[in-house]
Design a protein around this motif. Sequence first.
Motif, PDB file in Angstrom:
ATOM      1  N   PHE A  85      54.277  24.920  17.839  1.00  0.00           N
ATOM      2  CA  PHE A  85      53.397  24.582  16.722  1.00  0.00           C
ATOM      3  C   PHE A  85      51.971  24.357  17.220  1.00  0.00           C
ATOM      4  O   PHE A  85      51.021  24.907  16.666  1.00  0.00           O
ATOM      5  N   TRP A  86      51.842  23.552  18.276  1.00  0.00           N
ATOM      6  CA  TRP A  86      50.531  23.352  18.886  1.00  0.00           C
ATOM      7  C   TRP A  86      50.366  24.373  20.004  1.00  0.00           C
ATOM      8  O   TRP A  86      51.139  24.411  20.954  1.00  0.00           O
ATOM      9  N   LEU A  87      49.374  25.211  19.873  1.00  0.00           N
ATOM     10  CA  LEU A  87      49.115  26.258  20.859  1.00  0.00           C
ATOM     11  C   LEU A  87      48.572  25.624  22.139  1.00  0.00           C
ATOM     12  O   LEU A  87      47.466  25.076  22.141  1.00  0.00           O
ATOM     13  N   LYS A  88      49.351  25.696  23.217  1.00  0.00           N
ATOM     14  CA  LYS A  88      48.955  25.063  24.468  1.00  0.00           C
ATOM     15  C   LYS A  88      48.292  26.029  25.440  1.00  0.00           C
ATOM     16  O   LYS A  88      47.567  25.607  26.338  1.00  0.00           O
ATOM     17  N   GLN A  89      48.576  27.314  25.302  1.00  0.00           N
ATOM     18  CA  GLN A  89      47.902  28.301  26.128  1.00  0.00           C
ATOM     19  C   GLN A  89      47.798  29.608  25.364  1.00  0.00           C
ATOM     20  O   GLN A  89      48.589  29.889  24.474  1.00  0.00           O
ATOM     21  N   SER A  90      46.800  30.371  25.719  1.00  0.00           N
ATOM     22  CA  SER A  90      46.599  31.668  25.092  1.00  0.00           C
ATOM     23  C   SER A  90      46.123  32.635  26.172  1.00  0.00           C
ATOM     24  O   SER A  90      45.857  32.235  27.307  1.00  0.00           O
ATOM     25  N   ALA A  91      46.020  33.901  25.812  1.00  0.00           N
ATOM     26  CA  ALA A  91      45.670  34.914  26.803  1.00  0.00           C
ATOM     27  C   ALA A  91      44.798  35.983  26.164  1.00  0.00           C
ATOM     28  O   ALA A  91      44.824  36.200  24.953  1.00  0.00           O
ATOM     29  N   TYR A  92      44.022  36.632  26.988  1.00  0.00           N
ATOM     30  CA  TYR A  92      43.213  37.763  26.549  1.00  0.00           C
ATOM     31  C   TYR A  92      43.029  38.711  27.727  1.00  0.00           C
ATOM     32  O   TYR A  92      43.297  38.356  28.880  1.00  0.00           O
ATOM     33  N   LEU A  93      42.591  39.916  27.423  1.00  0.00           N
ATOM     34  CA  LEU A  93      42.370  40.933  28.445  1.00  0.00           C
ATOM     35  C   LEU A  93      40.888  41.016  28.788  1.00  0.00           C
ATOM     36  O   LEU A  93      40.028  40.977  27.905  1.00  0.00           O
ATOM     37  N   GLU A  94      40.602  41.128  30.056  1.00  0.00           N
ATOM     38  CA  GLU A  94      39.215  41.316  30.500  1.00  0.00           C
ATOM     39  C   GLU A  94      39.216  41.974  31.867  1.00  0.00           C
ATOM     40  O   GLU A  94      40.011  41.617  32.743  1.00  0.00           O
ATOM     41  N   GLN A  95      38.314  42.933  32.026  1.00  0.00           N
ATOM     42  CA  GLN A  95      38.111  43.472  33.359  1.00  0.00           C
ATOM     43  C   GLN A  95      37.048  42.639  34.060  1.00  0.00           C
ATOM     44  O   GLN A  95      35.921  42.524  33.564  1.00  0.00           O
ATOM     45  N   PRO A  96      37.379  42.045  35.188  1.00  0.00           N
ATOM     46  CA  PRO A  96      36.408  41.174  35.861  1.00  0.00           C
ATOM     47  C   PRO A  96      35.261  41.987  36.461  1.00  0.00           C
ATOM     48  O   PRO A  96      35.377  43.194  36.712  1.00  0.00           O
ATOM     49  N   THR A  97      34.169  41.286  36.682  1.00  0.00           N
ATOM     50  CA  THR A  97      33.042  41.867  37.412  1.00  0.00           C
ATOM     51  C   THR A  97      33.231  41.517  38.881  1.00  0.00           C
ATOM     52  O   THR A  97      33.081  40.363  39.280  1.00  0.00           O
ATOM     53  N   VAL A  98      33.590  42.508  39.672  1.00  0.00           N
ATOM     54  CA  VAL A  98      33.915  42.305  41.087  1.00  0.00           C
ATOM     55  C   VAL A  98      32.950  43.118  41.942  1.00  0.00           C
ATOM     56  O   VAL A  98      32.680  44.287  41.656  1.00  0.00           O
ATOM     57  N   ARG A  99      32.436  42.487  42.966  1.00  0.00           N
ATOM     58  CA  ARG A  99      31.586  43.176  43.934  1.00  0.00           C
ATOM     59  C   ARG A  99      31.983  42.764  45.353  1.00  0.00           C
ATOM     60  O   ARG A  99      32.204  41.580  45.624  1.00  0.00           O
ATOM     61  N   PHE A 100      32.058  43.747  46.212  1.00  0.00           N
ATOM     62  CA  PHE A 100      32.335  43.495  47.619  1.00  0.00           C
ATOM     63  C   PHE A 100      31.116  42.841  48.268  1.00  0.00           C
ATOM     64  O   PHE A 100      29.981  43.305  48.089  1.00  0.00           O
ATOM     65  N   ARG A 101      31.342  41.751  48.991  1.00  0.00           N
ATOM     66  CA  ARG A 101      30.245  40.978  49.579  1.00  0.00           C
ATOM     67  C   ARG A 101      29.832  41.495  50.973  1.00  0.00           C
ATOM     68  O   ARG A 101      28.961  40.920  51.608  1.00  0.00           O
ATOM     69  N   TYR A 102      30.484  42.528  51.456  1.00  0.00           N
ATOM     70  CA  TYR A 102      30.203  43.085  52.783  1.00  0.00           C
ATOM     71  C   TYR A 102      30.384  42.021  53.864  1.00  0.00           C
ATOM     72  O   TYR A 102      29.620  41.956  54.830  1.00  0.00           O
ATOM     73  N   GLU A 103      31.410  41.210  53.669  1.00  0.00           N
ATOM     74  CA  GLU A 103      31.799  40.212  54.662  1.00  0.00           C
ATOM     75  C   GLU A 103      33.242  40.496  55.059  1.00  0.00           C
ATOM     76  O   GLU A 103      34.133  40.576  54.199  1.00  0.00           O
ATOM     77  N   VAL A 104      33.452  40.632  56.369  1.00  0.00           N
ATOM     78  CA  VAL A 104      34.735  41.108  56.888  1.00  0.00           C
ATOM     79  C   VAL A 104      35.125  40.264  58.090  1.00  0.00           C
ATOM     80  O   VAL A 104      34.263  39.848  58.890  1.00  0.00           O
ATOM     81  N   LEU A 105      36.425  40.012  58.203  1.00  0.00           N
ATOM     82  CA  LEU A 105      36.984  39.412  59.424  1.00  0.00           C
ATOM     83  C   LEU A 105      38.203  40.251  59.800  1.00  0.00           C
ATOM     84  O   LEU A 105      39.139  40.383  59.004  1.00  0.00           O
TER      85      LEU A 105
END
Length: 320
Positions: free
Chosen positions: A49-69
Motif C-alpha cells: 500500500f505504501w510505496l517503499k521503493q520504485s525504479a526507473y531506467l537511465e543511461q548513466p553519463t560515464v567517462r573514463f578518467r585515464y587512471e589505471v593501476l
Amino acid sequence: MAGVELFSHPALHTRYRAGLCSAAALALLLITVLTYVPPLLVAYRSHGFWLKQSAYLEQPTVRFRYEVLFVATIGPSPGSFLAWSTFPAFNRLQEDRLRVPLLSTREEDKNQDGKMDQLHFKLELPLQPTEHVVGVQLILLFSYQLYRMSTLVMQSMAFLQFFSPVPGSQLYMNGDLKLNQRQLLKHCGLDTRYNVSVVNGTSPFASDYDLTNIIAAYWDRNVTTVFSDPNPVWMTGRAADTPFIINATIHYPVEVILYQPGFWEVIKFAWIQYVSILLIFLWVFGRIKMFVFQNQVLTTTPISPVLPVSPVLSYKQHQS
C-alpha cells in the motif's frame, strides 16, 4: 417537519427524513463507515500500500578518467610481478618491478545521443624473452553520473582479473560496467558522497595501493560499479619479441535505478489502490442503502415532490 434528510433517490425524486438519533440515522452511519473504512484496510493488508521503493531506467553519463593501476604476475613467488599505474607515488614504490606499458583508449558514442556507450582499452606490456605472464589484475577508474531523479556524482572503478596456469600472449575481455546498489537513491537532491578517488594516488604508503585494501574500501560503499560478465579469452603462444596484450571492451548500459519515492508519489500510489477498491464498496452499499430506505426496513418519512399537472389533462377533466 422534524428530522433531517438522510437519503435521497434521484431517479424516484424521493427524499427520506428521520431524526438524528433514530435507528435509520445510526444505520446510515454504519453503512457509511462500512463503505469507506474496509477498502482502506483491504488495500493496506494486501501489502504494497505504501510505496517503499520504485525504479526507473537511465543511461548513466560515464567517462573514463585515464587512471589505471596494473599488475602482471610472471611467476609463483611473492615478488614475481610487474606493475605500473598512472599514479607517480605508486610507480616510485615499484623500483625494478616497474614496467611502463603502451596504452591506447577510445570511448565511443554509438547512438549519437551525447552519452558514451563503451570504452575500448588496449594495453601492451613489453616483456623480456624469459618473462611469461600467467595472470593480470587491472583497475580502471571512471566518472559516473546520474541525473534523471536525484543527481548522483561519483568516482567508480572496473576491476579486471584473470589467472591461468599456462602463460599467455593476450587477454580479451568484453563486459558491462554495471551499477551495484545496496541502498536506495533519493528521489531528488545532489549525492556526492562517493565523488572521491577510489585510489589515493598521492599517498606514499604501499598499503594504500594494495589491491586487497582498495577493493575492501571500495565495497564498503553502498553504491558501486562492477565489471560484469567479462567473458575472458586467454590466448597462448607468445613470440619472444612480442608484448603481452590486454584488449578490453567495457559497455555502459542502460541501468535500472532503484530509489526511494517522494511523498506525493507515495500518496498517488496509495490513492489509486484505495479508490479502485472503494468503487466496488460504493456500488454494493449504494444498493443496500436504496433497499433499506425504499422498502422502509427502518422507519423514515419519505417525501415525494408534487408533480405539476399537465394543462391538457386538467382541461379534459374539467370538460368531463
